[in-house]
Write a protein that holds these residues in place. Structure first.
Motif, PDB file in Angstrom:
ATOM      1  N   MET A   1      49.227  40.931  52.503  1.00 17.08           N
ATOM      2  CA  MET A   1      48.432  39.374  52.006  1.00 17.08           C
ATOM      3  C   MET A   1      48.575  39.353  50.552  1.00 17.08           C
ATOM      4  N   ASN A   2      48.972  38.864  50.383  1.00 17.56           N
ATOM      5  CA  ASN A   2      48.599  38.687  48.393  1.00 17.56           C
ATOM      6  C   ASN A   2      47.144  37.454  48.642  1.00 17.56           C
ATOM      7  N   GLN A   3      46.230  38.668  47.848  1.00 19.67           N
ATOM      8  CA  GLN A   3      44.744  38.592  48.159  1.00 19.67           C
ATOM      9  C   GLN A   3      44.982  37.706  46.795  1.00 19.67           C
ATOM     10  N   ILE A   4      45.540  36.687  45.727  1.00 21.25           N
ATOM     11  CA  ILE A   4      45.115  35.871  44.866  1.00 21.25           C
ATOM     12  C   ILE A   4      44.966  35.018  45.788  1.00 21.25           C
ATOM     13  N   ALA A   5      45.963  35.073  47.259  1.00 25.37           N
ATOM     14  CA  ALA A   5      46.491  33.411  47.827  1.00 25.37           C
ATOM     15  C   ALA A   5      44.979  32.657  48.547  1.00 25.37           C
ATOM     16  N   TRP A   8      43.576  29.965  45.886  1.00 24.84           N
ATOM     17  CA  TRP A   8      44.184  27.903  45.987  1.00 24.84           C
ATOM     18  C   TRP A   8      43.419  27.054  46.189  1.00 24.84           C
ATOM     19  N   TYR A  77      38.038  38.531  47.726  1.00 25.07           N
ATOM     20  CA  TYR A  77      39.304  39.272  46.742  1.00 25.07           C
ATOM     21  C   TYR A  77      38.761  40.290  46.502  1.00 25.07           C
ATOM     22  N   GLU A  80      39.152  43.021  49.189  1.00 26.35           N
ATOM     23  CA  GLU A  80      40.852  43.189  49.726  1.00 26.35           C
ATOM     24  C   GLU A  80      40.709  42.601  50.767  1.00 26.35           C
ATOM     25  N   ASN A  82      41.528  40.075  51.972  1.00 23.09           N
ATOM     26  CA  ASN A  82      41.932  38.476  52.567  1.00 23.09           C
ATOM     27  C   ASN A  82      43.435  38.635  53.673  1.00 23.09           C
ATOM     28  N   SER A  83      43.680  37.868  54.547  1.00 22.38           N
ATOM     29  CA  SER A  83      44.224  37.903  55.055  1.00 22.38           C
ATOM     30  C   SER A  83      44.623  35.834  55.973  1.00 22.38           C
TER      31      SER A  83
END
Length: 139
Positions: A1-5, A8, A77, A80, A82-83
């Motif tokens: 999973m891209n953590q910076i998502a 948004w 974030y 780490e 995020n999912s």
């Protein structure tokens, strides 16, 4: 999973704050042009014009529950955490805030506004629970 998502939905929430500020400015300007208030009335801002009172109240709301949203997003974030679940919950929270704001600054019908608030409240609670469970898993 891209953590910076996770950022948004945060950006979308911040955009809502800017939208409400813009609407407040438009409503206050209209009240001044209609002669209902003078520009100097906003110096102490003890009397919000009828045209903008709901928008002003909504703006104040944007610095209440959403503050906890910003914090949990940053915490997720940094750790780490995020999912797909956290991203979906974050977008649901933001959607509920947009609906809440739309109702608040237009019809202000309490059943709809209250429902939108309740959804956001529960979703935000779930984000915090997810974060706590994530911390337990990484300890």
């Amino acid at each position: 999973m891209n953590q910076i998502a996770i950022f948004w939905p945060v950006i979308a929430q911040v955009l809502l704050v800017f939208i409400v500020y813009g609407l407040l400015s438009l409503r206050r300007t209209a009240a001044i042009k209609a002669g209902n208030v003078r520009l100097s009335d906003f110096r102490a801002n003890r009397h919000e014009p009828r045209e903008s009172v709901f928008v002003n109240n909504n703006l104040l709301n944007q610095f209440q529950l959403p503050v906890l949203f910003y914090v949990v997003c940053l915490c997720l974030y940094v750790t780490e955490g995020n999912s797909v679940v956290t991203i979906v919950l974050a977008w649901l929270f933001v959607a509920s805030r947009y609906i809440h704001a739309a109702v608040h600054v237009t019809t202000n019908r309490m059943p709809y506004r209250q429902s939108a608030f309740a959804v956001g409240y529960v979703v935000l609670g779930l984000l915090w629970v997810w974060f706590a469970l994530h911390l337990l898993a990484i300890v």
